[in-house]
Structures are given as C-alpha cells and as structure tokens.
Scaffold this motif. Structure first.
Motif, short mmCIF file in Angstrom:
data_model
loop_
_atom_site.label_atom_id
_atom_site.label_comp_id
_atom_site.label_asym_id
_atom_site.label_seq_id
_atom_site.Cartn_x
_atom_site.Cartn_y
_atom_site.Cartn_z
N UNK A 95 55.16 43.93 76.93
CA UNK A 95 56.20 43.82 75.90
C UNK A 95 56.78 42.41 75.91
N UNK A 101 50.71 55.35 71.24
CA UNK A 101 50.02 54.72 70.12
C UNK A 101 49.25 53.50 70.60
N UNK A 112 58.11 49.41 68.31
CA UNK A 112 58.85 50.67 68.28
C UNK A 112 58.57 51.50 69.52
N UNK A 113 58.20 50.80 70.60
CA UNK A 113 58.15 51.39 71.92
C UNK A 113 57.32 52.67 71.93
N UNK A 114 56.07 52.53 71.48
CA UNK A 114 55.22 53.71 71.40
C UNK A 114 53.96 53.50 72.25
N UNK A 115 54.06 53.67 73.56
CA UNK A 115 52.90 53.39 74.44
C UNK A 115 51.71 54.28 74.13
N UNK A 122 53.24 47.20 65.95
CA UNK A 122 54.23 48.25 65.69
C UNK A 122 54.45 49.10 66.94
N UNK A 123 53.33 49.34 67.68
CA UNK A 123 53.47 50.14 68.89
C UNK A 123 54.43 49.48 69.86
N UNK A 142 46.18 54.39 72.32
CA UNK A 142 45.18 54.84 71.36
C UNK A 142 44.47 53.63 70.72
N UNK A 143 45.29 52.62 70.39
CA UNK A 143 44.70 51.41 69.80
C UNK A 143 43.75 50.75 70.79
#
Lengths: 479, 187
Positions: free
Chosen positions: A90, A69, A64-67, A60-61, A72-73
């Motif tokens: 990506x 997040x 939806x382009x959430x670096x 999902x990160x 964090x993972x």
C-alpha cells in the motif's frame, strides 16, 4: 599422425572443415550474444508490460482496501509460469496482497524495492508504481524466474546451433570433398607422373594440365623439364655411342701401332745390332780404333732403342691390360723393390727410410711397376749424393680420406716451373747423357694410378731433391 | 521510505494531524472510531480519482472539486487532512460544510449514519445533479445513494448503486466497480 603427414586430399578437407567450424562458432557466438541481450531486453519488457497491466488493475483494490480483490487480480499471473512471486504494497509500503495467495507473508519482501527492475541472482525483480490518475496508491512487486527462462532459452539456442552446425558441417564436408579436387587432383596426377618417371625412368610420359593457375604453370614447367631431360638423355646416349665408336677406332689404330712397333721396328733394329756385332767380330781388327768406337756406339744405341721400344710396349700394355684386383701390401712391395735396387747398385751408399705403408686393393703387378719406377728414379737422380737418402711414407688425408704415398730423395731435384711436364711420355728434364732413361716411367705411373682412381704429382727444388706423390681413393674402385 | 512522491509531505502531515486528533478524543472510543473515520475520509478522497464528472459540473477546467458534509460531521477533520493539497485531475479538492436545510452544492456529498433520516429528502433535493452521494446509512445504496460504506469484519466495504450514478451522469471506473458490490434501487 600429424597434419603434415596426411594425404593432401584429407588435409584440404580438414582445413576447409576446420575453417567452417571456426567461422560458424564465431558467428554463432556473436549471434548468441545478440540473442542473449535481446532476450534480457525482451524479458524486461515482458515484466514491465505485465507490471503495468497488473498495477493498473490493482489501483482500486489498493484504494479501497480490498485485499481479496487484489489477490484475485494477482492470481491472473498464473498464466505466466515464469512469474514466481508477486506482491502489492500500500501507499505506506506495507504488504497488502501476494501471489501465490497461499504463500505466507514471509515469502514476500517486507518492503518494496525502489521503482524499476534489476537482475538478482537468477531472478529479475521489478517494482512498479500503482497509480490512479496521478495518485500513487502503492507498489507492485514482480519476480521473474529468469534462471528457468535462461535455461529454456539456452537449450533452445544450443539445440538450434547444434542442428545448424550439423547441417552446415555435412554440407561443408560434401562441398569440401568436391572442391578440394580442384587443387588435389592436379597435384596428385603430377605426383603420380613424377613417380612413374622416377620408377621406370620413362621420360616420355607427360602430366595432364588442369587449368591456367599456378598448378597449371607447375605442370607445364614439369612437362618441359621432362622434355628437356628426355632430349638431353637422347643426345647423351647418341654422343656416347659416337665417342665409343671413335675411341674404339683410335684404340684399334693404337694396337696396330703397338704391333708394328714391337715387330716391324724391332726386326730392323736386330739387324743393325746383329750386323754391327758381326762387323766388329769379323773385321774389328782391321778397323781403326776410331772405327771400332763408332761400331760400339751403334751397338749401344741400338740396344738403347730396343729398351725404349720395350718400355713403350709396357706403357701401351698398362693402358689396355685387364686389371686383376686383390689386396696389395704396399709395404712388402716397397721392401722387395728396395732389396732388388740394393742388389743392382752395390756401389751406392743409400740410406733407405721406409715408414709403414697400408695394404690397398688393386693390381699387384701394376703397383710393383709403380714402386720400381719411383724408387729407381730416386736412386738414379740421387747418384751424385753420398749418402743418398730416400724416404718412403704414407698419410691419410683427413678431409677426403685419400691415402697418399710419397717418395722423397735428396737428389738433383727439378725446377717447379717444369713440374707439369714430368708425367708426360718422353718428357725429360735432364739430358740422357747425364741420367739414362726413356722418359716413360712417370707416364706409366700416372696411367696406373689413374686407373686405380688416384692422382699423381711432384714437388721439387733444383739441387735439393724431389718428392713424388700418388694418392688412392678411400675405397678402392671396383672393376 | 520507498514511496516518495508529490504527496509525501501532505501524507506525513495527515498522519501527524490524525495522531493529534486521537489525543483529543476520549480514550475509550478514540481508537476504533477514529480509525473508521480516517479510512472513510481516505476513501472519499479516493472516489475523486475513480469517478468522472461531466465537464458541465465545473464552472472552469481548474475549478475546485468540492466535497460536502453536514456541518458538524466528525469526519470533517479527517477529511480535511485527507484532501489537503490533493487534486483530482486539474481540480483542487475542497471541503465544504453545509448547514442542515441549506441547498447542497458540491461534487461529492457524504451523509453520516447519524443523519439517516435526512437521506431521502436530501437525495430528492439533489434531483439528478452530478453529485456523488456517499453514505453509511443502512440501505443507503438501495434507497438511491450512489455509494454506501458497509462495515464488514472491521473492514469498510462498498456498495454501489450504478443506476443512480448513471442518472446523475457520473461515470464510475470499472476498477472501482470491481472491488465493490453492485446493488439496485428498491424504492
């Protein structure tokens, strides 16, 4: 000190320990190889599992382009200290997020590797697809520091191996110490028994038998041999005692015989000679020439018999007489004898050839007898020759070291077929009318030489001459 | 090229098409606006991968999953590009343009910010149907849209109204929720 010189106990222990160590090393080596392969496999599995989890969580990160997040993972990887580097890319293979988060982008590969894993230097690198359902959203890159893991693994493995080896070696040592006695104890006892036998010459001791194995057989054979030696020894001693008694008895008889020969036989002989002489003196003129001749023959025969008895006495003395050892110059002895013989035979034309003779150890009087007999024989049997040639020489046998003295003449010789009879008492190859003598001289020589540890023999040819030899051992025998 | 998969050809096609589109736009506005629409189009496509529709929402197991927009929405070409030859599970993706006032019959519906005033009536019109409603209108999520695009530092962020999704029997993947901000209705 080489292994072969060590006592058998230690040899056995060393052999057993060495075997244990080699076996253990081989086993450890095989086990280690297996462990190493398992370790690699487990590492790959661990990496794949981690990769799978992280990749699944990061979809999902990426989608939806959430670096933030994503970082964090990835930060959860801190729980696994062997993960040194992780990165997400990506779907266009552009760097998206990395671990550790504070590292600059240059710390991460610019592009993800093809999917899968590979060992590079001391790292294990894996690339895993980030999928949502069937949609590929990017790539996860993970890097294990296998160097550190391997180091840990190797140290752990080595420590265990060393501990196990120490325990096993200790156990093997105590086991070997106990078990080697099974083999060494019988051998040691056997050796001890053998030593006792050879040192004390005690053939009554016996080695203890420990079992029915080869060592048991060896012990049995050894004991049997001891028994046999003991038995033979006793028999031998008994025989020696028996024979000695027999010999002593025979010797006494011989002495008694010699005594009677020297006294009892000589008394009547003196009477014969004396009365024959008296008869010739008193009534010689009344007797016919023929009667006088008979009386002459009686007198000479009695004298001949007296000589025979004298020689026999000498012969028996030679056998019994105590030997007086000392250096004997054979050359000088030969020269003296030659001088005597020259004086005794002024009418003979004899060429004497005397080569240098050695000085030996022995009884001088006996050797004188030898030379007198040998040389006078040579003179006697070369009587028909003019000139007679008598050669005396000595050689040393190169193989046995014996000294061989020979006396050669060009006399009447003898037939080799009768050579064996020459040295016997009263054995004569020529008639008494031809050559006077008692037939005891050569027997005497043989007796003297054999008492000195030597041999006597002769070679001859009828009408050509004879050679008499005697040999003496390299070191003169000690009395 | 590291990633070679079933979407490789389509992706290159999309990129090419996007490039052509930029050429047609007035140069001054083309770059940032085009980029924003492109990202949003991809997000819309990605939603189909992270959201589960009830089986009853499809007439057949392999019936198309329809993404709906208002007829003249400028996102249209980008979206067309993003979903070309793609699937959500067994469902091929399809773009449908609805006219204003026409009843919306689709699985994902996107309402542009310019249509903010139509949001309320449209949501009412859907009335609990399993349609994932997405909008970039202000307070869209709090007003009952399930997902709102939010522009933050040149990045598109998501706000999700989880209750609204649940009311319509839609299941949003926890992974999607994780990278979004959850909000509640305020009306």
């Amino acid at each position: 000190m080489s292994l072969r010189d060590l006592p058998i106990r230690r040899k056995l222990i060393i052999i057993l320990l060495l075997t244990s160590v080699v076996v253990m090393m081989l086993m450890r080596g095989a086990f280690f190889t297996y462990e190493y392969l398992t370790f690699r496999e487990a590492t790959v599995r661990q990496l794949t599992m981690l990769g799978g989890i992280i990749a699944a969580n990061s979809s999902a990160a990426l989608a939806f382009d959430n670096p933030a997040d994503a970082r964090e993972i990835l930060a959860a990887l801190a729980a696994e200290p062997h993960v040194k580097v992780a990165a997400l890319y990506d779907r266009n293979a552009r760097f998206f997020a990395g671990y550790p988060a504070e590292s600059p982008p240059s710390a991460f590969p610019a592009q993800p590797n093809p999917d899968g894993y590979r060992f590079v230097a001391s790292t294990l690198q894996g690339s895993y697809p980030v999928l949502q359902k069937d949609l590929r959203l990017g790539t996860l890159y993970l890097q294990f520091d296998t160097g550190a893991m391997l180091h840990e693994f190797l140290w752990g493995s080595l420590r265990i191996a060393l501990a196990v080896m120490a325990v096993v070696l200790l156990a093997a040592y105590f086991l070997a110490r106990r078990l080697q006695q099974q083999i060494s104890q019988p051998i040691l006892e056997l050796a001890e028994t053998a030593r006792a036998v050879s040192e004390r010459a005690d053939y009554t001791v016996r080695a203890r038998k420990w079992g029915l194995d080869e060592l048991g057989l060896l012990t049995d054979a050894f004991n049997q041999m001891l028994g046999r030696i003991h038995q033979l020894n006793q028999e031998l001693e008994r025989r020696v005692v028996e024979r000695t008694a027999q010999l002593e008895a025979a010797n006494k008889e011989l002495e008694a015989f010699s005594y009677s020969v020297s006294h009892d036989l000589r008394a009547p002989l003196r009477h014969i000679d004396g009365f024959a002489g008296l008869l010739l003196k008193s009534d010689g003129t009344t007797l016919s020439a023929r009667g006088q001749n008979h009386l002459q023959t009686i007198t000479s025969s009695a004298k001949q018999m007296g000589m025979l008895i004298d020689d026999l006495l000498v012969f028996s003395q030679m056998g019994r007489a105590e030997m007086r050892y000392g250096p004997v110059d054979l050359h000088q002895l030969a020269e003296e004898t030659i001088q005597d013989l020259k004086a005794q035979n002024p009418n003979r034309n004899i060429t004497w050839q005397l080569a240098p003779l050695p000085t030996v150890r022995g009884d001088r009087a006996m050797f004188r007898q030898v030379f007198v007999n040998l040389l006078s024989n040579a003179v006697k049997y070369s009587a028909p020759r003019d000139p007679a040639i008598i050669t005396i020489s000595a050689t040393t046998d190169s193989t046995s070291g014996e000294q061989v003295v020979s006396v050669q003449d060009n006399g009447v010789g003898f037939e080799m077929a009768y050579a064996h009879k020459l040295f016997g008492v009263f054995q004569r190859l020529h008639r008494a009318e031809e050559f006077e003598g008692t037939g005891i001289g050569l027997a005497n020589i043989r007796r003297i030489i054999s008492r000195h540890g030597g041999r006597t023999w002769a070679k001859g040819e009828l009408g050509v001459g004879a050679t008499f030899y005697f040999s003496l051992p390299p070191a003169a025998p000690s009395a | 090229m590291a990633i070679l998969g079933r979407g490789a050809f389509a992706r290159w096609g999309r990129i090419l098409a996007a490039g052509l589109w930029w050429l047609l736009l007035p140069a001054a506005v083309a770059q940032p606006i085009a980029r924003e629409y492109q990202v949003k189009a991809v997000f819309l496509f990605n939603f189909t991968q992270f959201v589960e529709w009830p089986a009853a929402a499809f007439p057949a197991p392999n019936a198309p999953l329809i993404i709906g927009i208002m007829g003249d929405d400028p996102i249209g070409p980008f979206l067309e590009e993003a979903i070309r030859d793609e699937k959500a599970g067994d469902h091929p993706l399809e773009l449908r343009r609805f006219q204003r006032g026409e009843p919306v019959d689709c699985h994902v519906f996107y309402l542009n910010r310019s249509e903010t005033n139509r949001l309320g009536p449209m949501l009412d019109g859907l009335g609990g149907k399993p349609v994932l409603t997405v909008s970039d209108a202000d307070f869209a999520a709090r007003r009952g849209a399930m997902i709102r695009f939010l522009n933050e530092n040149n990045r598109i962020r998501l706000r999700i109204n989880l209750e609204a999704a649940r009311r319509s029997n839609l299941t949003i993947s926890s992974k999607l929720l994780r990278s979004a901000e959850i909000v509640k209705d305020t009306r």
